[in-house]
Design a protein around this motif. Structure first.
Motif, short mmCIF file in Angstrom:
data_model
loop_
_atom_site.label_atom_id
_atom_site.label_comp_id
_atom_site.label_asym_id
_atom_site.label_seq_id
_atom_site.Cartn_x
_atom_site.Cartn_y
_atom_site.Cartn_z
N ASN A 1 97.10 -6.03 -74.11
CA ASN A 1 96.20 -4.89 -73.49
C ASN A 1 95.86 -4.43 -72.08
N LEU A 2 95.47 -3.63 -71.37
CA LEU A 2 95.46 -2.99 -69.64
C LEU A 2 94.09 -4.30 -69.73
N GLN A 3 92.96 -4.95 -70.24
CA GLN A 3 92.59 -6.46 -68.78
C GLN A 3 93.19 -6.82 -68.65
N ASN A 4 94.03 -7.23 -69.33
CA ASN A 4 94.82 -8.58 -69.48
C ASN A 4 96.50 -8.32 -69.13
N LEU A 5 96.69 -7.70 -68.51
CA LEU A 5 98.19 -6.99 -67.95
C LEU A 5 98.25 -7.29 -66.78
N GLY B 1 93.34 10.70 -58.41
CA GLY B 1 93.93 9.83 -60.12
C GLY B 1 94.51 10.18 -60.93
N ARG B 2 94.61 9.08 -61.77
CA ARG B 2 95.74 9.63 -62.77
C ARG B 2 94.76 8.66 -63.87
N ARG B 3 95.35 9.54 -65.21
CA ARG B 3 94.28 9.05 -66.68
C ARG B 3 95.38 8.01 -67.30
N LEU B 4 95.22 6.86 -67.50
CA LEU B 4 96.47 6.18 -67.97
C LEU B 4 95.67 6.48 -69.64
N GLY C 1 93.37 8.10 -72.27
CA GLY C 1 91.92 7.35 -71.72
C GLY C 1 91.21 6.43 -72.35
N ILE C 2 92.20 5.38 -71.86
CA ILE C 2 92.13 3.69 -71.38
C ILE C 2 91.81 3.19 -70.55
N GLY C 3 92.07 3.93 -69.42
CA GLY C 3 91.76 3.73 -68.33
C GLY C 3 92.10 4.97 -67.06
N GLY C 4 92.74 4.46 -66.11
CA GLY C 4 92.17 4.98 -64.65
C GLY C 4 93.07 4.84 -63.65
N LEU C 5 93.89 5.22 -62.42
CA LEU C 5 93.70 4.88 -61.46
C LEU C 5 93.69 5.81 -60.29
N ALA C 6 93.05 4.95 -59.50
CA ALA C 6 92.59 5.81 -58.52
C ALA C 6 93.83 5.53 -57.47
#
Length: 276
Positions: free
Chosen positions: A62-66, A135-138, A145-150
């Motif tokens: 999970n992205l939140q638990n990476l 930025g990049r879309r994850l 689109g589960i998140g993004g990088l800035a």
């Protein structure tokens, strides 16, 4: 104003115009090249960071638990010490991981979130007066689109480098102009001095023609030219004297009218008309 001064002013104005154009072209070329180089470097760092995070997410994490995300961001930031910060945020716009202190849990700039949602591509870019945000879309194997990088990069450093290059270009142009001024002044003075002596010698030769002057005022290099000029002028003067003598003899007091068309009272004027 002397001829040498006029020539120098014209040459300096022309050189100054050319140097100004070259300086401006080099300045804008350096500015655009630096911006393009910065964009490419940041794009490579962002792409590598994106691939690393997505590889972990595709394993089912999970992205939140990476847990590896902070280390990935730190390695990315170490590639360029001028990077201000890197943020990984969720679909709701909340920062999940960041290299900035105290940024986790904050909402990202609305302009960033708007750019990330509006663009159809996986990359986006936001430029402000103080920073450039790449930025990049994850995406994951299950959803997009589960998140993004800035990646935040300050523009102050680039502006300072551009200003330094501008000052260097102006300094180089001024040095070239100064060197040309000094060398041109010396060269023009020497060249015009020789030309002045040449015309001065020719003037003296003309003035001394027929006067019996010794010609000591004529430079040695012009003695042959002066002698030829004196000979030609003397011959031309003799020919003029002969022609004046011939004309004087032909128009003397012994000359009589050939046909009597001129009498004691002046020339006879004949009328032309019907009663002639």
């Amino acid at each position: 104003m002397s001829s040498a001064t006029k020539i120098m002013i014209t040459a300096l104005l022309s050189l100054g115009f050319v140097l100004g154009l070259i300086t401006l072209l080099n300045y804008f070329k350096f500015e655009s090249s630096l911006a393009a180089l910065t964009d490419r470097r940041l794009a490579v760092i962002a792409d590598n960071t994106q691939d690393s995070i997505e590889a972990a997410v595709n394993l089912g994490l999970n992205l939140q638990n990476l847990e590896s995300a902070p280390a990935v961001l730190q390695r990315a930031r170490a590639q360029d010490g001028r990077i201000e910060a890197l943020h990984v945020f969720g679909a709701d716009g909340r920062i999940l991981y960041s290299t900035g202190t105290g940024a986790v849990g904050d909402a990202i700039d609305p302009a960033w979130l708007s750019a990330a949602r509006q663009t159809g591509a996986r990359s986006w870019r936001v430029s402000t007066d103080t920073a450039l945000v790449t930025g990049r879309r994850l995406d994951s194997s299950f959803a997009q689109g589960i998140g993004g990088l800035a990646l935040v990069y300050p523009v102050a450093d680039g502006a300072m480098r551009v200003a330094a290059m501008r000052d260097d270009l102006i300094g180089a142009a001024l040095l070239i102009l100064l060197a040309f001024t000094l060398l041109g002044a010396v060269g023009t003075t020497l060249a015009l001095r020789h030309v002045g002596r040449l015309f001065s010698g020719l003037t003296h030769a003309v003035e001394d023609t027929g006067s019996g002057a010794s010609g000591s005022r004529i430079p040695p290099s012009l003695q042959a030219v002066a002698a030829s000029l004196q000979t030609n002028l003397a011959q031309a003067r003799d020919q003029l004297d002969d022609m004046e003598a011939i004309l004087a003899a032909a128009g003397g007091p012994d000359r009589r009218p050939a046909t009597g068309d001129a009498g004691a009272h002046g020339p006879v004027v004949r009328g032309v008309g019907a009663g002639e």
